[in-house]
Design a protein around this motif. Structure first.
Motif, mmCIF file in Angstrom:
data_model
loop_
_atom_site.group_PDB
_atom_site.id
_atom_site.type_symbol
_atom_site.label_atom_id
_atom_site.label_comp_id
_atom_site.label_asym_id
_atom_site.label_seq_id
_atom_site.Cartn_x
_atom_site.Cartn_y
_atom_site.Cartn_z
ATOM 1 N N VAL A 155 0.836 -1.202 0.000
ATOM 2 C CA VAL A 155 0.000 0.000 0.000
ATOM 3 C C VAL A 155 0.871 1.252 0.000
ATOM 4 N N LEU A 156 1.899 1.260 0.835
ATOM 5 C CA LEU A 156 2.788 2.418 0.882
ATOM 6 C C LEU A 156 3.533 2.609 -0.438
ATOM 7 N N TYR A 157 3.924 1.515 -1.071
ATOM 8 C CA TYR A 157 4.625 1.608 -2.352
ATOM 9 C C TYR A 157 3.697 2.176 -3.423
ATOM 10 N N ARG A 158 2.441 1.707 -3.438
ATOM 11 C CA ARG A 158 1.475 2.243 -4.406
ATOM 12 C C ARG A 158 1.237 3.734 -4.153
ATOM 13 N N ALA A 159 1.122 4.112 -2.895
ATOM 14 C CA ALA A 159 0.938 5.528 -2.566
ATOM 15 C C ALA A 159 2.135 6.346 -3.024
ATOM 16 N N LEU A 160 3.330 5.813 -2.851
ATOM 17 C CA LEU A 160 4.534 6.504 -3.294
ATOM 18 C C LEU A 160 4.534 6.666 -4.806
ATOM 19 N N LEU A 161 4.121 5.637 -5.528
ATOM 20 C CA LEU A 161 4.045 5.738 -6.983
ATOM 21 C C LEU A 161 3.034 6.800 -7.402
ATOM 22 N N ASN A 162 1.895 6.873 -6.696
ATOM 23 C CA ASN A 162 0.892 7.898 -7.004
ATOM 24 C C ASN A 162 1.455 9.291 -6.760
ATOM 25 N N VAL A 164 4.598 10.180 -6.918
ATOM 26 C CA VAL A 164 5.588 10.439 -7.973
ATOM 27 C C VAL A 164 4.875 10.843 -9.261
ATOM 28 N N GLU A 165 3.789 10.148 -9.606
ATOM 29 C CA GLU A 165 3.040 10.499 -10.811
ATOM 30 C C GLU A 165 2.459 11.907 -10.697
ATOM 31 N N ARG A 166 1.916 12.239 -9.539
ATOM 32 C CA ARG A 166 1.368 13.579 -9.343
ATOM 33 C C ARG A 166 2.451 14.647 -9.450
ATOM 34 N N LEU A 167 3.615 14.379 -8.865
ATOM 35 C CA LEU A 167 4.712 15.333 -8.955
ATOM 36 C C LEU A 167 5.157 15.520 -10.402
ATOM 37 N N ASP A 168 5.185 14.443 -11.155
ATOM 38 C CA ASP A 168 5.548 14.550 -12.571
ATOM 39 C C ASP A 168 4.532 15.404 -13.322
ATOM 40 N N LYS A 169 3.238 15.218 -13.043
ATOM 41 C CA LYS A 169 2.199 16.012 -13.704
ATOM 42 C C LYS A 169 2.327 17.487 -13.319
ATOM 43 N N ILE A 170 2.585 17.758 -12.049
ATOM 44 C CA ILE A 170 2.755 19.135 -11.597
ATOM 45 C C ILE A 170 3.963 19.768 -12.273
ATOM 46 N N GLU A 171 5.040 19.003 -12.384
ATOM 47 C CA GLU A 171 6.244 19.531 -13.038
ATOM 48 C C GLU A 171 5.985 19.835 -14.500
ATOM 49 N N VAL A 172 5.241 18.966 -15.190
ATOM 50 C CA VAL A 172 4.898 19.206 -16.590
ATOM 51 C C VAL A 172 4.045 20.459 -16.708
ATOM 52 N N ASN A 173 3.069 20.620 -15.814
ATOM 53 C CA ASN A 173 2.215 21.809 -15.848
ATOM 54 C C ASN A 173 3.012 23.079 -15.576
ATOM 55 N N LEU A 174 3.947 23.029 -14.639
ATOM 56 C CA LEU A 174 4.783 24.185 -14.356
ATOM 57 C C LEU A 174 5.651 24.547 -15.541
#
Length: 179
Positions: A155-162, A164-174
């Motif tokens: 569960v913690l690993y899946r949360a970490l992956l989520n 990371v994906e959100r951070l990547d999306k935020i970085e792309v938007n920035l």
């Protein structure tokens, strides 16, 4: 036999070399089997104690883990930390009042003696626990605790992956906003 000296020496040399080639590997194999047998006997004698030691280690580690994943266990962790802080503070003030008239050497000796008694008592209790045999229920409980730990890690690993994906999306938007 009608052999001269040089042919007799050559024949005897060939016989001795042939016997050495046949006997030495058999003797070395026998020695290897003896070494492996003695090693197995030593290991099998300690297997019960090693199993109990590893079981106790797993239990101690499992007791320190929270029942809930990290974000959800935050209120429990905070209350436990506050209780420990105020409990330690109360004990320190009582101890400071008691130790106000003692010289440092006698205070150190008393603390050392108390620490020694506590460690001996803990060692005695642990030895008594290890003397008993491990039951099927304990093994099953340990297995289910291990499964629970594995589920928490997933569960913690899946949360970490989520995250990371959100951070990547935020970085792309920035990056889009900058250009």
């Amino acid at each position: 036999f009608g052999l001269n000296d040089s042919s007799a020496i050559d024949t005897m040399g060939a016989i001795i070399v042939g016997m050495a080639v046949l006997c030495i590997p058999i003797m070395l194999l026998n020695l290897l089997i003896a070494i492996m047998t003695s090693t197995y006997a030593v290991v099998s004698a300690d297997v019960d104690a090693e199993y109990k030691r590893s079981f106790a280690f797993c239990v101690l580690v499992a007791r320190e883990l929270a029942c809930l994943p990290t974000p959800l266990s935050l209120p429990l962790d905070v209350t436990r930390s506050v209780k420990q802080l105020f409990g330690t503070w109360n004990c320190k003030t009582i101890a400071e009042d008691k130790d106000a008239g003692m010289d440092p050497d006698s205070k150190f000796q008393e603390q050392l003696a108390v620490g020694l008694m506590v460690s001996q008592w803990k060692a005695h209790c642990n030895i008594e626990k290890f003397k008993g045999s491990v039951t099927i229920e304990q093994v099953e409980r340990m297995r289910t605790q291990g499964d629970g730990l594995q589920d928490r890690i997933q569960v913690l690993y899946r949360a970490l992956l989520n995250v990371v994906e959100r951070l990547d999306k935020i970085e792309v938007n920035l990056n889009k906003d900058r250009h």
